[in-house]
Scaffold this motif. Structure first.
Motif, PDB file in Angstrom:
ATOM      1  N   ALA A 119     -42.667  31.544  56.711  1.00 47.95           N
ATOM      2  CA  ALA A 119     -44.127  32.311  56.173  1.00 47.95           C
ATOM      3  C   ALA A 119     -44.146  32.684  54.802  1.00 47.95           C
ATOM      4  O   ALA A 119     -45.400  32.386  54.295  1.00 47.95           O
ATOM      5  N   ASN A 157     -39.374  33.959  58.913  1.00 54.61           N
ATOM      6  CA  ASN A 157     -39.852  34.834  57.719  1.00 54.61           C
ATOM      7  C   ASN A 157     -39.873  33.986  56.421  1.00 54.61           C
ATOM      8  O   ASN A 157     -40.846  34.100  55.610  1.00 54.61           O
ATOM      9  N   HIS A 178     -45.206  47.575  53.195  1.00 55.44           N
ATOM     10  CA  HIS A 178     -45.561  46.093  52.754  1.00 55.44           C
ATOM     11  C   HIS A 178     -45.285  45.696  51.500  1.00 55.44           C
ATOM     12  O   HIS A 178     -45.167  44.638  50.844  1.00 55.44           O
ATOM     13  N   ASN A 231     -45.090  29.892  52.843  1.00 49.33           N
ATOM     14  CA  ASN A 231     -46.564  29.458  53.381  1.00 49.33           C
ATOM     15  C   ASN A 231     -47.533  30.584  52.560  1.00 49.33           C
ATOM     16  O   ASN A 231     -49.021  30.308  52.994  1.00 49.33           O
ATOM     17  N   GLU A 245     -47.550  33.784  53.050  1.00 47.97           N
ATOM     18  CA  GLU A 245     -47.984  35.127  54.048  1.00 47.97           C
ATOM     19  C   GLU A 245     -47.174  36.229  53.851  1.00 47.97           C
ATOM     20  O   GLU A 245     -46.204  36.003  53.039  1.00 47.97           O
ATOM     21  N   HIS A 246     -47.453  37.281  54.007  1.00 46.79           N
ATOM     22  CA  HIS A 246     -47.073  38.694  53.660  1.00 46.79           C
ATOM     23  C   HIS A 246     -46.056  39.082  54.686  1.00 46.79           C
ATOM     24  O   HIS A 246     -46.450  39.511  55.653  1.00 46.79           O
ATOM     25  N   VAL A 247     -44.894  38.907  54.536  1.00 49.91           N
ATOM     26  CA  VAL A 247     -43.696  39.569  55.448  1.00 49.91           C
ATOM     27  C   VAL A 247     -42.714  40.363  54.703  1.00 49.91           C
ATOM     28  O   VAL A 247     -42.732  40.391  53.697  1.00 49.91           O
TER      29      VAL A 247
END
Length: 257
Positions: A244, A241, A193, A247, A249-251
């Motif tokens: 995401a 993705n 990640h 926004n 988010e962690h992708v």
């Protein structure tokens, strides 16, 4: 979430061009995000391979970079700035976007020879004024091929990851490398990640990261250092993705300093 004034530079891997459905899905996703400014930067390695093979040329790579002799450049430029660029423009138009096809020169990035042994492989240098801010201002989607020019007007084949990083730095934008893998993988093929400089060095030394991914990760790290913010590696096979990431988010994998 980042400011709506932020420009997101999206580098598309050349393998995407082999999947017309994925190209359409990606631009359909971009078309839904009307408050965000995007710049698309692309390569086209598999298309270049095909054109060179059909023309009877052998191709070779050195540390993930294509050796580009002068006699191959008309085919390389034709594939990248011509066919690949226009394929992406066509998909953008079909999804209601207004693309503008550019080379690195119009994007304000010059090129110079990287290594003599690589032939016409270029690295990015400071360029003239960029047309990108004016295009974004009138609602256009810049679609930039990784073909560069030096000050004498010679063509160069620039690594598209490096080109995207140079454009993101120039625009002070966020940078996403959309590749054909979900994330950078560890030695057990599990997604990572987040990756720091120390972890990258370790994984390269172990041979876990090599070839094209080594170039991508090193370029991402340099970009993160220049931009002073994280750079993302994610998959074009999952256009959601992008939503995401916008926004917060962690992708995928975030490359940090």
């Amino acid at each position: 979430m980042t400011s709506s004034n932020t420009t997101w530079v999206i580098k598309l891997g050349g393998a995407l061009l082999n999947s017309p459905q994925s190209v359409q899905a990606l631009f359909a996703t971009l078309a839904t995000m009307t408050d965000t400014r995007f710049v698309v930067v692309h390569g086209g390695g598999s298309l270049v391979d095909r054109w060179l093979h059909d023309a009877g040329f052998a191709t070779a790579k050195h540390q993930g970079l294509r050796i580009s002799p002068a006699e191959q450049m008309p085919y390389i430029v034709g594939a990248l700035a011509g066919c690949a660029n226009k394929q992406l423009m066509g998909a953008a138009i079909a999804n209601g976007l207004e693309p503008a096809g550019l080379s690195l020169y119009e994007a304000g990035v010059n090129a110079q020879q990287k290594l003599k042994a690589l032939g016409r492989v270029g690295e990015c240098s400071q360029g003239a004024r960029s047309a990108i801010p004016a295009l974004l201002e009138v609602g256009k989607l810049p679609v930039v091929s990784s073909v560069g020019f030096d000050e004498q007007g010679q063509w160069f084949n620039v690594n598209a990851d490096e080109a995207a990083a140079a454009i993101a730095k120039q625009l002070d934008g966020e940078l996403i490398f959309m590749t054909d893998v979900e994330a950078v993988l560890d030695k057990s093929a599990q997604p990572l990640h987040q990756l720091s400089a120390e972890q990258i060095d370790e994984l390269i030394a172990q041979g876990v990261i090599s070839g094209g991914m080594e170039v991508k990760v090193k370029t991402s790290l340099l970009a993160a250092q220049h931009l002073r913010r994280g750079v993302y590696i994610s998959s074009w096979q999952k256009p959601e993705n992008l939503v995401a990431l916008l926004n917060g988010e962690h992708v995928g994998t975030q490359i940090t300093m």
